[in-house]
Write an enzyme that holds these catalytic residues in place. Structure first.
Site, PDB file in Angstrom:
ATOM      1  CB  ILE B  14     -11.395 -84.995  62.446  1.00 29.46           C
ATOM      2  CG1 ILE B  14     -11.807 -83.521  62.275  1.00 29.46           C
ATOM      3  CG2 ILE B  14     -10.186 -85.088  63.384  1.00 29.46           C
ATOM      4  CD1 ILE B  14     -12.212 -82.846  63.570  1.00 29.46           C
ATOM      5  CG  HIS B  15      -8.373 -88.781  58.016  1.00 27.98           C
ATOM      6  ND1 HIS B  15      -7.023 -88.914  57.879  1.00 27.98           N
ATOM      7  CD2 HIS B  15      -8.764 -87.830  57.129  1.00 27.98           C
ATOM      8  CE1 HIS B  15      -6.603 -88.082  56.933  1.00 27.98           C
ATOM      9  NE2 HIS B  15      -7.633 -87.417  56.467  1.00 27.98           N
ATOM     10  CB  ALA B  16      -5.083 -91.091  61.505  1.00 24.93           C
ATOM     11  CB  ALA B  19      -6.833 -86.887  64.851  1.00 27.06           C
ATOM     12  CD  GLU B  87      -6.965 -84.507  54.605  1.00 27.42           C
ATOM     13  OE1 GLU B  87      -8.208 -84.668  54.584  1.00 27.42           O
ATOM     14  OE2 GLU B  87      -6.188 -85.239  55.246  1.00 27.42           O
TER      15      GLU B  87
END
Lengths: 587, 90
Positions: B14-16, B19, B87
């Protein structure tokens, strides 16, 4: 002065420096007198947020076509409306009885501290986004919004400690030639935006803001991450050239599309690419070419320092063929001599190199060495759709000997139990009048032919185009050349063989309608010409092409032929006139 | 109060951008929504909160919600995570 930083956004820019000051994100504390005042302060904060929200949405609207830009703006909007931060600010105001500016700056500072210690560098870089949003809210509160960039008189190179993402998003590419910053990395939102907007940028330059004075001339090389301050004449000249080259490549990328080449009346034309080096395959695939119509192999001679090596050949043919699969790749055997790579194979000087020891003449003279190339091509033929092509075949007995040699190599492979495609097509280049006139005697030994218009023109008209005193006589639109092309196509089609054109004529937009009209089956051109040729094909009907081709055969001069095609296409493809110099002369 | 356990399925975690996807899903509901990793529990409507969770690929996450539409909120947010955010998966 020279600086090296992180190349953040490709491109070259030359311009004068404009230094942008960044406000510190600190704000004086002012104590409020009552909780009623604090309530009013919270209101003021909420109004500021909705006002910033409005601004960010406006910037987002301008980025309708920039997907990355929109995503980043949406991210900033989420940060702006983050309930945790909001609640934090409000409780600071109400609990501490402090002004909104101070509450925002301390709250934002707290969030930034939290982000800065995160292990994930990608998340760490979002600190810039937090500061961006915080700065905008404070500017709203204090009424000190920045608008210096709107007042610029001329395009500049922006120099700043750092640029906020929303600030970058608001930059107009016409006005900001490039930017260079002390801070920043490759994955910051600021650099992603720079790439999306096509503004060259070098970031992470550490202390460039302290070294540059306003109006210094800067060269920004966003490809390598170089910044040159007050360059010399030589540097300016060099970079002007690089810039032009880069812009040309960019233009090409924009024109890329994978659509097949189809005439205005819907007839599919096979459009292939001429390549020299394996890495070009990627570009060719992106351009949607139908195959490699000419894979020149001479460079292999240069990379093999210790003589011919089958593995070197094989690796390269294998790579190109498997990456192009199932599209065809026509590998032309060594075409050394003439004006190409004279080193090694024929060191004795010749009075007439173009009439001398070249191409298959060398190959047949050194069958042992030549077999190495043939063997590698055959081995690679099972890994893709490979076709073999012999250049400069002028005598039928040469072609017979070449086929015998090929059979001998096949026998050796069979004996060694190595796989190859026994049905691999074998063709010849048509590049001398002799080959055209005696083609009916050659065709039984060839599966296809490809016309090399450069050599065919030069040998037909007896003009060395490298000699400036006669170069103006060199003209591929000369009736003698056009009639030969017509002859070759008719003869080949009557024998059920296909014809390609891989000379530069195939890439000359004005020649394209004629070649289609003659019935050429495949055009093969330099990758950079594919978009233009594709476009040209799209504005021509096969009927008009045939008519023009027929007329061209009875037109007296090359100039007359070009005028004929020109008057047909000018209404349909006006941009073509931009490159007038390219097509005025015969290709 | 409803809760579901999910595993972060994409490589980068969970990166930007993920998120942002989680927050955008959570704010659609009136219920309070949380995401909880073994390390921390944060408000799923706070981009800052979800990002500081810094949940890497493979982390077990508990999605919980409290309010009138809690069941649907939990299901929708959990589904966003399960999808892997479009992703590359682990």
């Amino acid at each position: 002065m020279f600086f090296k930083g992180v190349p953040a956004s490709h491109g070259i820019a030359i311009g004068s420096a404009f230094l942008l000051k960044v406000e510190e994100l600190r704000h004086a504390k002012r104590l409020l007198e009552s909780s009623e005042q604090a309530e009013l302060e919270v209101k003021r904060f909420q109004v500021a947020i909705s006002s910033v929200r409005h601004d960010l949405e406006n910037i987002a609207d301008t980025m309708e076509d920039v997907v990355e830009g929109r995503q980043i703006l949406e991210f900033l909007l989420l940060l702006l409306q983050d309930p945790t931060i909001k609640r934090d600010v409000e409780s600071r105001i109400l609990g501490g009885l402090v002004n909104a500016e101070y509450a925002v700056s301390t709250a934002i500072r707290g969030v930034m501290d939290k982000f800065e210690v995160m292990a994930d560098p990608y998340i760490r870089e979002r600190v810039a986004d937090v500061r961006d949003v915080g700065r905008r809210v404070i500017e709203k509160l204090t009424g000190t919004e920045k608008d210096v960039l709107d007042k610029l008189q001329e395009p500049v190179v922006l120099v700043a400690k750092d640029l906020d993402p929303s600030e970058t998003a608001g930059l107009k590419p016409g006005q900001i030639l490039a930017f260079v910053t002390d801070m920043g990395g490759r994955t910051s939102h600021t650099t992603i935006l720079a790439r999306a907007l096509g503004i060259p940028a070098v970031v992470g330059l550490q202390k460039i803001t302290t070294e540059i004075n306003p109006r210094d001339v800067l060269i920004v090389d966003g490809i390598h991450g170089h910044v040159i301050v007050n360059p010399t004449e030589d540097e300016l000249r060099y970079y002007a050239g690089v810039k032009k080259k880069f812009q040309k490549a960019e233009k090409l990328l924009q024109k890329m599309n994978q659509e097949p080449a189809v005439t205005e009346d819907g007839v599919r034309i096979e459009l292939a690419a001429n390549i020299e080096l394996p890495y070009e395959v990627e570009l060719v695939n992106k351009l949607g070419a139908d195959g490699i119509g000419l894979f020149r192999t001479e460079f292999l001679r240069l990379i093999q320092e210790n003589g011919e090596n089958e593995e070197d050949h094989f690796t390269i043919y294998d790579t190109v063929a498997s990456r192009m699969k199932p599209k065809p790749v026509i590998i032309r055997t060594y075409d050394m001599g003439g004006d190409k790579f004279r080193t090694g194979l024929n060191s004795a000087p010749e009075a007439n190199p173009f009439l001398g020891y070249r191409a298959v003449r060398i190959g047949l003279d050194r069958p042992q060495e030549f077999s190495i190339q043939l063997r590698a091509i055959l081995r690679a033929s099972v890994h893709g759709n490979i076709r073999l092509m012999f250049p400069m075949v002028t005598h039928v007995e040469q072609l017979r000997r070449l086929r015998d040699l090929l059979e001998k190599v096949k026998d050796e492979l069979r004996a060694d139990e190595i796989a190859f495609d026994n049905d691999m097509q074998v063709g010849i280049m048509v590049e001398t009048p002799a080959t055209v006139i005696a083609l009916d005697l050659m065709l039984p030994y060839a599966d296809f032919v490809s016309i090399g218009t450069n050599d065919l023109t030069q040998y037909s008209l007896a003009v060395d185009r490298g000699n400036p005193r006669v170069a103006d006589l060199y003209d591929s639109f000369h009736p003698a050349v056009l009639r030969q092309i017509d002859t070759v196509v008719r003869l080949c089609h009557s024998q059920g063989k296909w014809v390609g054109v891989c000379g530069s004529m195939a890439g000359n937009p004005l020649a394209v309608p004629l070649l289609i009209g003659f019935g050429v089956d495949e055009l093969s051109v330099a990758p950079s010409l594919i978009p233009d040729v594709k476009k040209m094909i799209g504005v021509v009907t096969t009927y008009a092409a045939r008519e023009m081709a027929e007329k061209s055969l009875v037109t007296e001069t090359g100039l007359g032929v070009r005028a004929l095609v020109h008057s047909y296409v000018i209404g349909k493809y006006p941009e073509i006139l931009l490159d007038e110099n390219d097509w005025k002369t015969g290709g | 109060m409803t809760e579901i356990k999910v595993v972060v399925p994409n490589k980068l975690g969970i990166h930007a951008r993920p998120a942002a996807l989680i927050v955008r899903a959570a704010v659609e509901f009136v219920s309070d929504v949380w995401v909880e990793s073994p390390a921390d529990k944060v408000n799923a409507k706070s981009i800052m909160g979800v990002m500081t969770l810094a949940a890497s690929g493979g982390t077990e996450i508990v999605v919980s919600a409290d309010g009138s539409d809690e069941a649907e909120a939990v299901e929708v947010v959990a589904e966003v995570i399960r999808s892997g955010f479009g992703e590359e998966m682990i």
